[in-house]
Each structure stands twice: as C-alpha cells, then as structure tokens.
Scaffold this motif. Structure first.
Motif, short mmCIF file in Angstrom:
data_model
loop_
_atom_site.label_atom_id
_atom_site.label_comp_id
_atom_site.label_asym_id
_atom_site.label_seq_id
_atom_site.Cartn_x
_atom_site.Cartn_y
_atom_site.Cartn_z
N THR B 296 0.84 -1.19 0.00
CA THR B 296 0.00 0.00 0.00
C THR B 296 0.89 1.25 0.00
OG1 THR B 296 -0.06 0.13 2.39
CG2 THR B 296 -1.78 -1.19 1.34
N ILE B 297 0.24 2.37 -0.28
CA ILE B 297 0.98 3.65 -0.23
C ILE B 297 1.56 3.83 1.17
CG2 ILE B 297 0.64 6.15 -0.16
CD1 ILE B 297 -1.20 5.92 -2.56
N GLY B 298 0.76 3.52 2.17
CA GLY B 298 1.21 3.69 3.56
C GLY B 298 2.44 2.86 3.85
N GLN B 299 2.44 1.62 3.37
CA GLN B 299 3.61 0.76 3.60
C GLN B 299 4.85 1.34 2.90
OE1 GLN B 299 1.78 -2.80 2.13
NE2 GLN B 299 1.44 -3.64 4.19
N ALA B 300 4.61 1.88 1.70
CA ALA B 300 5.75 2.47 0.96
C ALA B 300 6.28 3.69 1.71
CB ALA B 300 5.31 2.86 -0.45
N VAL B 301 5.37 4.52 2.25
CA VAL B 301 5.81 5.70 3.01
C VAL B 301 6.63 5.25 4.22
CG1 VAL B 301 5.03 7.62 4.46
CG2 VAL B 301 3.92 7.20 2.26
N ILE B 302 6.11 4.24 4.93
CA ILE B 302 6.83 3.74 6.11
C ILE B 302 8.21 3.22 5.71
CG2 ILE B 302 6.84 1.91 7.89
CD1 ILE B 302 3.74 2.34 8.00
N LEU B 303 8.25 2.53 4.56
CA LEU B 303 9.55 2.02 4.08
C LEU B 303 10.55 3.16 3.81
CD1 LEU B 303 9.19 -0.93 1.56
CD2 LEU B 303 10.66 -0.79 3.55
N THR B 304 10.05 4.27 3.26
CA THR B 304 10.96 5.39 3.02
C THR B 304 11.51 5.91 4.35
OG1 THR B 304 9.20 7.05 3.02
CG2 THR B 304 9.86 6.15 0.88
N PHE B 305 10.65 5.93 5.38
CA PHE B 305 11.13 6.39 6.68
C PHE B 305 12.12 5.39 7.29
CE2 PHE B 305 7.80 9.48 6.31
CZ PHE B 305 8.25 10.55 7.05
N VAL B 306 11.84 4.10 7.11
CA VAL B 306 12.77 3.08 7.61
C VAL B 306 14.13 3.25 6.92
CG1 VAL B 306 13.29 0.60 7.66
CG2 VAL B 306 11.00 1.40 8.26
N PHE B 307 14.09 3.43 5.60
CA PHE B 307 15.35 3.63 4.88
C PHE B 307 15.98 4.97 5.23
CE2 PHE B 307 14.43 -0.15 2.53
CZ PHE B 307 15.70 -0.64 2.26
N GLY B 308 15.15 5.96 5.55
CA GLY B 308 15.69 7.24 6.03
C GLY B 308 16.55 7.02 7.26
N ILE B 309 16.05 6.17 8.17
CA ILE B 309 16.80 5.86 9.40
C ILE B 309 18.08 5.11 9.05
CG2 ILE B 309 16.76 4.48 11.53
CD1 ILE B 309 13.73 5.15 11.69
N LEU B 310 17.97 4.09 8.19
CA LEU B 310 19.15 3.28 7.84
C LEU B 310 20.22 4.11 7.13
CD1 LEU B 310 17.55 -0.08 6.60
CD2 LEU B 310 18.50 0.45 8.83
N VAL B 311 19.76 4.94 6.19
CA VAL B 311 20.72 5.76 5.43
C VAL B 311 21.38 6.79 6.35
CG1 VAL B 311 20.89 7.52 3.61
CG2 VAL B 311 19.61 5.44 3.19
N SER B 312 20.59 7.39 7.25
CA SER B 312 21.17 8.39 8.14
C SER B 312 22.17 7.74 9.09
CB SER B 312 20.09 9.15 8.91
OG SER B 312 19.34 8.26 9.70
N LEU B 313 21.87 6.53 9.55
CA LEU B 313 22.82 5.81 10.43
C LEU B 313 24.11 5.50 9.66
CD1 LEU B 313 20.48 3.30 12.30
CD2 LEU B 313 21.66 5.24 13.28
N LEU B 314 23.93 5.10 8.41
CA LEU B 314 25.09 4.79 7.57
C LEU B 314 25.97 6.02 7.38
CD1 LEU B 314 26.43 2.74 5.45
CD2 LEU B 314 25.05 3.93 3.77
N TRP B 315 25.33 7.13 7.01
CA TRP B 315 26.10 8.36 6.79
C TRP B 315 26.73 8.84 8.09
CZ3 TRP B 315 22.02 10.87 3.11
CH2 TRP B 315 22.34 10.54 1.79
N GLY B 316 25.93 8.85 9.15
CA GLY B 316 26.45 9.32 10.44
C GLY B 316 27.68 8.53 10.86
N SER B 317 27.59 7.21 10.74
CA SER B 317 28.69 6.37 11.21
C SER B 317 29.94 6.52 10.33
CB SER B 317 28.26 4.90 11.26
OG SER B 317 27.91 4.45 9.99
N THR B 318 29.75 6.63 9.02
CA THR B 318 30.94 6.76 8.15
C THR B 318 31.57 8.15 8.29
OG1 THR B 318 29.53 7.33 6.28
CG2 THR B 318 30.25 5.04 6.44
N VAL B 319 30.73 9.17 8.46
CA VAL B 319 31.28 10.52 8.67
C VAL B 319 32.12 10.54 9.95
CG1 VAL B 319 30.68 12.92 9.23
CG2 VAL B 319 29.49 11.77 7.38
N MET B 320 31.62 9.89 10.99
CA MET B 320 32.36 9.88 12.26
C MET B 320 33.66 9.08 12.15
SD MET B 320 29.57 9.87 15.35
CE MET B 320 28.50 8.58 14.74
N LEU B 321 33.59 7.96 11.41
CA LEU B 321 34.80 7.16 11.23
C LEU B 321 35.88 7.97 10.52
CD1 LEU B 321 36.33 4.43 11.30
CD2 LEU B 321 35.23 3.85 9.15
#
Lengths: 238, 417
Positions: B296-321
């Motif tokens: 559903t659209i809702g599931q897709a929106v939630i997925l974008t937010f989940v990936f928003g979290i994953l991508v931000s964690l990825l960037w945050g951790s590599t920037v700090m490294l």
C-alpha cells in the motif's frame, strides 16, 4: 604513592625524543627544565598515557598508566591547552568534571570553588572565546585540579600569567605538592627555583641533572644557562 | 543526570552550536518548499484561449473530483464515470477553439483531451493511467476512453512486463516481479495519490539536505578535538577513552536519525496538506507507476522512513569514522561530497554486478526510484531485491564503522601537532 619510570624511550622515525629514562618520583613538586625539543612534552604525554612509549614502562602505585584508574588520579594541563570557544567557563569545567567521573552535585560545588580560586568567578558564565590568554590559562589550571589529582602534570602552567598571578599559582602548586606528585615543566626558572623539591634537567631525551636546589650549588638560572651554552657551542662545531 | 548523560548532552551541544547547520536547514527547507509547490505558491495558471485555469484550482478540482471514488475499485462504473465527465466537459467547451485545438491532444484524435482532463479534475488520474498503458498516444487514449477494465489491466501488466524484462535479462528475475504484481488484488482500489507522488519524487532532495546536515554536524565530531586541541585533556581523563567515545557515537547516530526524520516529516506533511492524504491503504501504484511491489501507499511511506533511518545511520557512522581517521573536517567533507556527487551517475546494466552494487548508493533510497529497481541479487539461488540487499548492506557498514571507530579510539595517541 610512587611513580616509577623504567627505561622509557620514544622514537619518531630517526629521532629519539626520549632516551631510556628511569626515574622514581614521590609526592612533592618536581621541576622539569630543558630547552625546546629536549623531550619534556613527549615525556609528560607518555606519563599521562596519551602517547605510547617505544620502549619501557611507567607505573603509578603499580598501575600501568594506560589504565582507567590511573587516569582517575591524574590531572593534566597540556602546553597547548585546548577549549571549546562557544562554551562558558563553567560549562567547560562541568564537562571536564563529567569526563573525570565526578558526580554532578559534587562537580557543581567543586567548579564554583575552583572558579573562585583561580579568580574566574565573575566570568564563569561568559564564553571562553571572550577570555584573555591569562584567563584561559587559569581555566586550564582549574580543570587540571578538578578531581584532586594524586599526580599532577603541568606543562608551562604559568605561561601567559602576569607576575602577580604567577606568584599566586606558584603557591597553589606548592600546596598541591604536599599530597601529590606534581611535575612542573617550564622555561621560567624562577618558578622552579621557588617551589620545586627536586629538579630535573633534560637534554636530548635524557636527564642531564637530577637533584635538589642545594645540589645545584649555584644560581639555578646560571646553571641552566650553562647547559644552554654548551648546547650552542656544540651546535656551532657541528 | 549521570556522567554519561552529561557527556551526551555536551556532545549534542557541540553539534547544535554550529550555525552552519541551522542556516543549511532553513535554506534547504525553503528550497524544497519552493521547488515542490512553486506552481501553487506563485499562482501559476494554464491558458486555453481566454480561459485561465490556475494550477491551484486544478489541484482543488482533482481532490474534489476524487472524493467520490477514493477507496473504490477501478471497475467499469469507475471508468464510465470518468468518460462521462470528459464527454460532458468537451460538450461544454465545444465553442472554445483554444481547448479543442490544444496541440498536446490532437495527435491521438481526441481534441481537447488534456484541457478537458484538467477542467474536470482528472488530470492526475489521466497522467497516472496513460503512463502505465499502451505504446502510442493513440493506443493509450483509445484504451482509456473505450477499453474495458480487463483490457486496461492487461495493458498495464503488459507494459510492466516489458519494462521488467528489459531490466532483468534472466527469466527468473522477471517472474519474481510479475508474481508480485499479479498478487495485487484486481481491480485496483483507486485513490488520488498526487500528494504521495509529490512526497516520493521530492524525497531525493530531502535526503540530500539530510546528508548535508549530517556532514556539517558530524564532520568535526572527532576531528574538532584535534582542531581545538582538547584531545589531550579528554584522553587523559578517566572516561576519556571508552565512555566519551560511546557518547560521541551515540549522539552522532541519534543526531543523524533525528535530523533526517525531522526533515522527512516536514517534507511529508507539506504535500499532504496541499494535495490531501487520501489513499494510505490503497495500492502504491496510485502514486508510483511502474512499481511492481504488492504494497500500500502507507507501507511504501513507512519504508521510506525506515530507509531514512538506515541511510542516516550509515552516513552518520561513516562521517564519524572518517572524522576520527583524518582528524580534520576538510577531507571528511570532500570525500562525502565527492561520493554524493558521483552517486548522481548510474553505471550501465552491461557492467553486471558492479552496476547492481553501484545502484545500492544510499542517496538512491528514500526516493521513488527505490521501488522501481527491478534487478535482483542472486545469492546461492535465493533472489534478493535491492531493498532487502540495501537494508543488509547499510546495517552492516554502519556496524563496521561504529565498531571500527570505537576500537581505534581506544588506542588513539596525541602525537606532535
């Protein structure tokens, strides 16, 4: 309370900064004198556990200096004392207190007392970037003694202080030296002359003199300059 | 508050007192708002002869017109209603040559097709439908105006299959997607998904803004201690080895996630307010044509937010490294900026697995394209889509970066400056 340095060495590429030093220190003020590049700062960094020696060991009451419990007993004022420009003096001290493991309420009280001791109580809530050089140095001294250290390493603590402040801090350091090992590195020979119980003269990574003011047997400044002259002569021949 | 709490609070303060973060945030959000809503904000209009139709009015008509059919199946009655609206409006505009002679509608033999779709509030529906069916405008308009529900759905399936087969040279990959598409209940449930479409399509800019904020905020997380010469003080203090590192890493990751979520929520709420939020539980194809997922659209929106979290964690951790490794913010910023710039480019499919791995670039996620990447990874006979693979890779890289930073930090030394 004993700091034991055993055959301590530090080598950077081809340069030997500290050359097989051995030493035992008990409570009191130790004045560390030496020309630029003699290895004083390298030695102090190794004692603080922030620079690994190439060889040898340093222990404090049997603890290796890399242990957390050693750092709990340590106070350190580096030569190039750093700070956060946007922090106030009090915020900076509270942060350092948290890093030193001091409980929050005790830290607040201690910070207030120390800010008063170093004459920064009026500027406690001002940003450090507005402080003068002397004020920053006083803040550095305050952070070094926050945790009532058993071993206090001071690298040029009175640099940037006016004569009146220097005398005040000399007295404070002498007071701290009654219950702790204080290693004081400075170019100001008179500071050492006034408060050091033991004098160490460093040259090319080695101690060229280890004794008391009485052992020097002459004016300390003159004694110190003699070693410099020898240095300069040596450099001329080279 | 415990000492660890004070350390965390102070680390947050160090980040948030950077003015550049706030300036970037305000300018970035203003840019997104203007870029997304420029046609409405600046009151732009379409002109058909003397007839002026503001775009904002077209949107309002679209929302109004879809109210009756939102959440209903796209059956014969649905298409009949649409065709009736179109023919009635065409009749009403029969004396307006500007409508009848609209060049975009003439080629298919349906004079006035686009202006009439706009005037009846059907423009979004028509755009969405015709992109999913037929090979020519003639075929598309004929299907939409005269085709049966079965014919239209078969055309949609056919077009998706062509796209999937083009991207996936292997038969099992195409089968993977078509089986997912076929599991979507038919007929489709309709919703006016324009707002969601706006969100999905603008989220590329959103994630760039988020990246900039993370980069500015965290490039100095470890490097600043060297710049401000506070490293000696910290490392010689009791908690200066383990706890401070944990505090920095925790705060850095929290800052990355919180800043990204704030930006994403703002960028989600704006189109919802303007275009309406109908259709949360309807198929994602109402907003994302070409998507083969049964979600559903809702599931897709939630997925974008989940990936928003994953991508931000990825960037945050590599920037700090990198901040720890270089002890200087300039190379940290340069490397990440270069990586982000390079991620704009795609590698040709002919490069095989390399281009597939390249397609896992983080900026690509949290964007509509993530739902339309058809190529699959075949791992020991198990087919894995890009969303599954990206989630695993992003988590893995984040964990490695965090652990590496923590391990290296324990042995860090203060050498001569």
């Amino acid at each position: 309370m004993e700091l034991v340095i055993d055959r301590l060495s530090k080598q950077y590429n081809n340069k030997i900064a500290v050359d097989r030093l051995s030493l035992k220190l008990k409570s009191g003020v130790v004045g560390l004198l030496g020309a630029n590049g003699a290895g004083k700062t390298t030695l102090m960094r190794m004692i603080c556990g922030i620079l690994k020696p190439t060889g040898g060991t340093i222990t404090f009451n049997g603890m290796d200096v890399s242990e957390e419990m050693f750092r709990d007993a340590l106070g350190y004022l580096p030569q190039d004392f750093g700070y956060y420009p946007n922090f106030t003096g009090k915020e900076f001290l509270l942060y350092m207190a948290a890093l030193k493991g001091i409980e929050r309420n005790a830290a607040r009280k201690k910070c207030d007392v120390l800010l008063k001791t170093v004459g920064l109580d009026h500027a406690a809530n001002k940003k450090i970037k507005t402080y003068s050089g002397g004020m920053k140095q006083r803040l550095g001294i305050a952070q070094a003694v926050l945790n009532d250290p058993k071993i206090l390493i001071l690298d040029e603590p009175t640099a940037g202080l006016d004569p009146k402040e220097r005398v005040r801090f000399r007295n404070l350091i002498a007071e701290l030296g009654k219950d702790a090992i204080v290693i004081l590195s400075t170019h100001i020979v008179s500071d050492v002359e006034h408060i050091a119980d033991r004098i160490l003269l460093m040259k090319d990574g080695q101690f060229v003199f280890d004794g008391t003011l009485d052992d020097v047997g002459m004016d300390l400044e003159e004694f110190y300059m003699q070693h410099f002259e020898e240095d300069e002569e040596g450099e001329q021949y080279e | 508050m415990s000492n660890f709490g004070i350390l965390c609070k102070t680390e947050f303060k160090k980040i948030l007192c950077k003015k550049a973060i706030w300036i970037t945030l305000v300018l970035g959000l203003a840019f997104i708002l203007v870029a997304d809503m420029s046609d409405i904000l600046f009151n732009e209009s379409y002109y058909y002869g003397d007839l002026k139709v503001p775009i904002a009015q077209i949107e309002r008509m679209g929302i109004e017109n879809s109210k009756e059919v939102n959440g209903k199946p796209m059956d014969e009655a649905f298409y009949e209603r649409f065709r009736l609206q179109m023919s009635d409006e065409l009749e009403a505009q029969k004396d307006n040559p500007a409508v009848l002679n609209d060049p975009s509608s003439l080629d298919a033999g349906y004079p006035g097709f686009w202006p009439v779709a706009e005037l009846t509030g059907n423009s979004w529906f028509v755009q969405n439908e015709i992109r999913r069916i037929g090979a020519s405008n003639d075929e598309r308009y004929n299907l939409l105006m005269k085709g049966s529900v079965e014919e239209i759905e078969a055309a949609k399936r056919n077009k998706l299959e062509i796209n999937v087969t083009y991207d996936c040279p292997k038969e099992d990959e195409a089968d993977y997607w078509m089986s997912r598409y076929d599991s979507i209940p038919k007929p489709y449930i309709y919703s006016y998904g324009h707002g969601y479409y706006k969100y999905f399509s603008s989220s590329f800019v959103t994630i760039w803004l988020s990246f900039l904020i993370i980069l500015i905020g965290l490039a100095g997380s470890f490097a600043d201690e060297n710049t401000f010469r506070t490293d000696a003080l910290i490392l010689s203090s009791r908690y200066g080895r383990k706890r401070i590192c944990r505090a920095k890493l925790l705060v850095g990751l929290c800052f990355s996630v919180i800043s990204t979520m704030v930006i994403m929520i703002i960028c989600f709420v704006i189109p919802m307010l303007v275009y309406g939020a109908e259709g949360w539980n309807t198929p994602v194809q109402n907003a994302l044509i070409g998507c083969a997922f049964n979600m559903t659209i809702g599931q897709a929106v939630i997925l974008t937010f989940v990936f928003g979290i994953l991508v931000s964690l990825l960037w945050g951790s590599t920037v700090m490294l990198l901040s720890f490794g270089f002890k200087n913010i300039v190379p940290v910023m340069a490397i990440h900026a270069a990586a982000l710039m390079l991620s704009v480019f795609n590698l040709p499919d002919s490069m095989g697995i390399i281009s597939q791995i390249w397609a896992l670039k983080p900026a690509y996620f949290v964007y509509q394209g993530m739902f339309m990447e058809y190529r699959l990874f075949n791992i020991a006979g198990l087919l894995i889509n890009n969303l599954q693979m990206a989630a695993v890779v992003f988590i893995l890289v984040t964990v490695i970066s965090v652990v590496a930073t923590a391990r290296f930090y324990r042995n860090v030394q203060v050498a001569s400056r």
